[in-house]
Design a protein around this motif. Structure first.
Motif, PDB file in Angstrom:
ATOM      1  N   VAL A  90       0.870  -1.136   0.100  1.00  0.00           N
ATOM      2  CA  VAL A  90       0.027   0.174  -0.166  1.00  0.00           C
ATOM      3  C   VAL A  90       0.825   1.130   0.140  1.00  0.00           C
ATOM      4  N   LYS A  91       0.836   1.895  -1.080  1.00  0.00           N
ATOM      5  CA  LYS A  91       1.488   3.139  -1.149  1.00  0.00           C
ATOM      6  C   LYS A  91       0.679   4.360  -1.117  1.00  0.00           C
ATOM      7  N   ARG A  92       0.411   5.025  -0.019  1.00  0.00           N
ATOM      8  CA  ARG A  92      -0.435   6.137   0.155  1.00  0.00           C
ATOM      9  C   ARG A  92      -0.048   7.411  -0.625  1.00  0.00           C
ATOM     10  N   LEU A  93      -1.325   8.180  -1.123  1.00  0.00           N
ATOM     11  CA  LEU A  93      -0.884   9.323  -1.856  1.00  0.00           C
ATOM     12  C   LEU A  93      -1.236  10.306  -0.741  1.00  0.00           C
ATOM     13  N   ILE A  94      -0.180  11.028  -0.623  1.00  0.00           N
ATOM     14  CA  ILE A  94      -0.259  12.177   0.418  1.00  0.00           C
ATOM     15  C   ILE A  94      -1.201  13.519  -0.117  1.00  0.00           C
ATOM     16  N   PRO A  95      -2.186  13.758   0.485  1.00  0.00           N
ATOM     17  CA  PRO A  95      -2.938  14.892   0.039  1.00  0.00           C
ATOM     18  C   PRO A  95      -2.212  16.159   0.435  1.00  0.00           C
ATOM     19  N   ILE A  96      -2.270  17.019  -0.428  1.00  0.00           N
ATOM     20  CA  ILE A  96      -1.624  18.348  -0.156  1.00  0.00           C
ATOM     21  C   ILE A  96      -2.872  19.449  -0.042  1.00  0.00           C
ATOM     22  N   PRO A  97      -3.038  20.378   0.611  1.00  0.00           N
ATOM     23  CA  PRO A  97      -3.743  21.564   0.656  1.00  0.00           C
ATOM     24  C   PRO A  97      -3.835  22.102  -0.639  1.00  0.00           C
TER      25      PRO A  97
ATOM     26  N   LEU B 141     -11.063  13.065   1.869  1.00  0.00           N
ATOM     27  CA  LEU B 141     -10.642  11.836   0.774  1.00  0.00           C
ATOM     28  C   LEU B 141      -9.266  11.472   1.039  1.00  0.00           C
ATOM     29  N   ALA B 142      -9.085   9.983   0.854  1.00  0.00           N
ATOM     30  CA  ALA B 142      -7.741   9.436   1.028  1.00  0.00           C
ATOM     31  C   ALA B 142      -7.605   8.642  -0.101  1.00  0.00           C
ATOM     32  N   ALA B 143      -6.222   8.436  -0.593  1.00  0.00           N
ATOM     33  CA  ALA B 143      -6.265   7.559  -1.774  1.00  0.00           C
ATOM     34  C   ALA B 143      -4.729   6.789  -1.625  1.00  0.00           C
ATOM     35  N   ALA B 144      -4.638   5.655  -2.271  1.00  0.00           N
ATOM     36  CA  ALA B 144      -3.518   4.692  -2.108  1.00  0.00           C
ATOM     37  C   ALA B 144      -3.197   3.844  -3.332  1.00  0.00           C
ATOM     38  N   ILE B 145      -2.155   3.513  -3.649  1.00  0.00           N
ATOM     39  CA  ILE B 145      -1.927   2.562  -4.801  1.00  0.00           C
ATOM     40  C   ILE B 145      -1.795   1.284  -4.046  1.00  0.00           C
ATOM     41  N   ILE B 146      -2.743   0.339  -4.663  1.00  0.00           N
ATOM     42  CA  ILE B 146      -2.526  -1.084  -4.078  1.00  0.00           C
ATOM     43  C   ILE B 146      -1.855  -1.921  -5.051  1.00  0.00           C
ATOM     44  N   THR B 147      -0.979  -2.784  -4.687  1.00  0.00           N
ATOM     45  CA  THR B 147      -0.288  -3.687  -5.322  1.00  0.00           C
ATOM     46  C   THR B 147      -0.239  -4.934  -4.990  1.00  0.00           C
ATOM     47  N   PRO B 148      -1.044  -5.960  -5.513  1.00  0.00           N
ATOM     48  CA  PRO B 148      -1.130  -7.247  -4.990  1.00  0.00           C
ATOM     49  C   PRO B 148       0.302  -8.061  -5.151  1.00  0.00           C
ATOM     50  N   ARG B 149       0.416  -9.037  -4.503  1.00  0.00           N
ATOM     51  CA  ARG B 149       1.485  -9.965  -4.752  1.00  0.00           C
ATOM     52  C   ARG B 149       1.771 -10.315  -6.327  1.00  0.00           C
ATOM     53  N   ASP B 150       0.481 -10.971  -6.746  1.00  0.00           N
ATOM     54  CA  ASP B 150       0.338 -11.457  -8.308  1.00  0.00           C
ATOM     55  C   ASP B 150      -1.063 -10.595  -8.682  1.00  0.00           C
TER      56      ASP B 150
ATOM     57  N   SER C 183      -1.540  -3.353 -10.246  1.00  0.00           N
ATOM     58  CA  SER C 183      -1.950  -2.264  -9.405  1.00  0.00           C
ATOM     59  C   SER C 183      -3.213  -1.696  -9.635  1.00  0.00           C
ATOM     60  N   PHE C 184      -3.625  -1.100  -8.581  1.00  0.00           N
ATOM     61  CA  PHE C 184      -4.919  -0.120  -9.116  1.00  0.00           C
ATOM     62  C   PHE C 184      -4.664   0.780  -7.975  1.00  0.00           C
ATOM     63  N   ILE C 185      -5.658   1.788  -7.925  1.00  0.00           N
ATOM     64  CA  ILE C 185      -5.704   2.826  -6.862  1.00  0.00           C
ATOM     65  C   ILE C 185      -7.112   2.793  -6.303  1.00  0.00           C
ATOM     66  N   THR C 186      -6.916   2.828  -4.937  1.00  0.00           N
ATOM     67  CA  THR C 186      -8.206   2.776  -4.173  1.00  0.00           C
ATOM     68  C   THR C 186      -8.445   4.103  -3.572  1.00  0.00           C
ATOM     69  N   VAL C 187      -9.648   4.686  -3.246  1.00  0.00           N
ATOM     70  CA  VAL C 187     -10.219   5.970  -2.955  1.00  0.00           C
ATOM     71  C   VAL C 187     -11.243   5.544  -1.760  1.00  0.00           C
ATOM     72  N   SER C 188     -10.936   6.233  -0.758  1.00  0.00           N
ATOM     73  CA  SER C 188     -12.030   6.403   0.450  1.00  0.00           C
ATOM     74  C   SER C 188     -12.635   7.888   0.451  1.00  0.00           C
TER      75      SER C 188
ATOM     76  N   VAL D 264     -10.805   2.010  -7.602  1.00  0.00           N
ATOM     77  CA  VAL D 264     -11.912   1.903  -6.971  1.00  0.00           C
ATOM     78  C   VAL D 264     -11.987   2.795  -6.009  1.00  0.00           C
ATOM     79  N   ALA D 265     -13.422   3.367  -6.014  1.00  0.00           N
ATOM     80  CA  ALA D 265     -13.542   4.490  -4.950  1.00  0.00           C
ATOM     81  C   ALA D 265     -14.715   4.182  -4.319  1.00  0.00           C
ATOM     82  N   ALA D 266     -14.806   4.117  -2.920  1.00  0.00           N
ATOM     83  CA  ALA D 266     -15.775   4.029  -2.009  1.00  0.00           C
ATOM     84  C   ALA D 266     -15.860   4.500  -0.683  1.00  0.00           C
ATOM     85  N   GLY D 267     -17.145   4.790  -0.248  1.00  0.00           N
ATOM     86  CA  GLY D 267     -17.441   5.569   0.746  1.00  0.00           C
ATOM     87  C   GLY D 267     -18.826   5.936   1.167  1.00  0.00           C
ATOM     88  N   ASP D 268     -18.763   6.840   2.147  1.00  0.00           N
ATOM     89  CA  ASP D 268     -20.151   7.377   2.531  1.00  0.00           C
ATOM     90  C   ASP D 268     -20.279   8.947   1.766  1.00  0.00           C
TER      91      ASP D 268
END
Length: 287
Positions: free
Chosen positions: A86-93, A110-119, A122-127, A171-175
């Protein structure tokens, strides 16, 4: 923690508005998910903090930003197993951000990260989780709670993670704190405003992928404001409700068209699986 017996091509995410609950953090330790996409999260309790990789996404390159919002609940992406990197993307104001950086208009929404499975690829996740706002005092409508304005700011920030018309993997998910497919007023005014959110996400190549029935229990008794053909599944309980009587879906998952067919979503909204929050968990499987 999750054992390594699950198929290597299946990554499981859990999306959850934990409403500041310490009990929710503790339940994550026993979760079978690889990554948690959280909303309304604060620092985890000390008894489980060392078992969770829950680094605050606001604490790098934005120190003054963090100090102002130290007590603010926020979206977080938490790594739960070693099956993924999990490589988080750091939000800058926004006021301080340069081109090419991950800009944040609303702190903590908003939070985002690059998810890289073992096999696997990669894809980006967003909360995401917007803020309630009030109209300008000149309108005389200070009793209104406006949320779609904040959602559209969040979508504007999210859209900067898209660099191609097709082929992006997000993949973006949340409330969202809004309704899908219906509104509470007979005029259709709020439905029209809420629909712009789902239309805009679709225009970006991020269609809604759930949760929708049969991937979750539907409301019973059926609410008057919900069309009979709706596939909505309740994910939130008001203060006067219980998981058995929940009627409102406020939590949603969107995925890039390029990977939508490999994303399965389910609301864990049965009374016996709801969990210690006013929102139920949303299970997301990516193959």
């Amino acid at each position: 923690m999750l054992s390594n017996q699950r198929r290597c091509d299946l990554i499981k995410l859990t999306c959850w508005n934990i409403a500041h609950r310490h009990a929710a953090w503790r339940s994550l330790v026993e979760s079978d998910a690889d990554v948690a996409l959280l909303q309304e999260a604060r620092t985890p309790p000390e008894d489980v903090a060392d078992r969770l990789n829950a680094t605050d996404p606001l604490n790098v390159n934005a120190r003054q930003f963090q100090e102002v919002n130290a007590q603010k609940s926020q979206c977080m992406i938490v790594k739960l197993t070693d099956r993924v990197d999990v490589k988080r993307l750091i939000p800058i104001p926004l006021i301080n951000a340069r081109n090419g950086e991950f800009k944040s208009t609303h702190p903590g929404c908003l939070a985002a990260a690059i998810i890289t499975p073992r096999d696997g690829e990669s894809f980006i996740t967003v909360s995401f989780c917007p803020e309630y706002e009030k109209p300008h005092r000149s309108t005389g409508k200070m009793s209104w709670n406006i949320v779609d304005a904040s959602i559209h700011r969040v979508i504007s920030d999210l859209s900067l993670l898209i660099g191609n018309q097709r082929g992006h993997r997000i993949v973006a998910a949340g409330d969202l704190t809004i309704y899908h497919g219906y509104g509470e007023d007979k005029s259709g005014y709020w439905k029209g405003r809420y629909d712009t959110v789902f239309d805009r996400m679709r225009a970006l190549g991020l269609p809604l992928v759930g949760p929708q029935h049969p991937h979750g229990r539907q409301a019973d008794p059926w609410p008057d404001e919900l069309p009979e053909d709706s596939k909505n599944v309740p994910t939130y309980i008001h203060s006067s409700q219980t998981p058995e009587t929940a009627t409102s879906q406020l939590d949603y998952v969107f995925a890039s068209e390029s990977m939508a067919d490999s994303v399965e979503v389910r609301a864990l909204n049965r009374p016996d699986e709801w969990g210690p929050s006013d929102h139920c968990r949303i299970e997301i499987e990516v193959t």
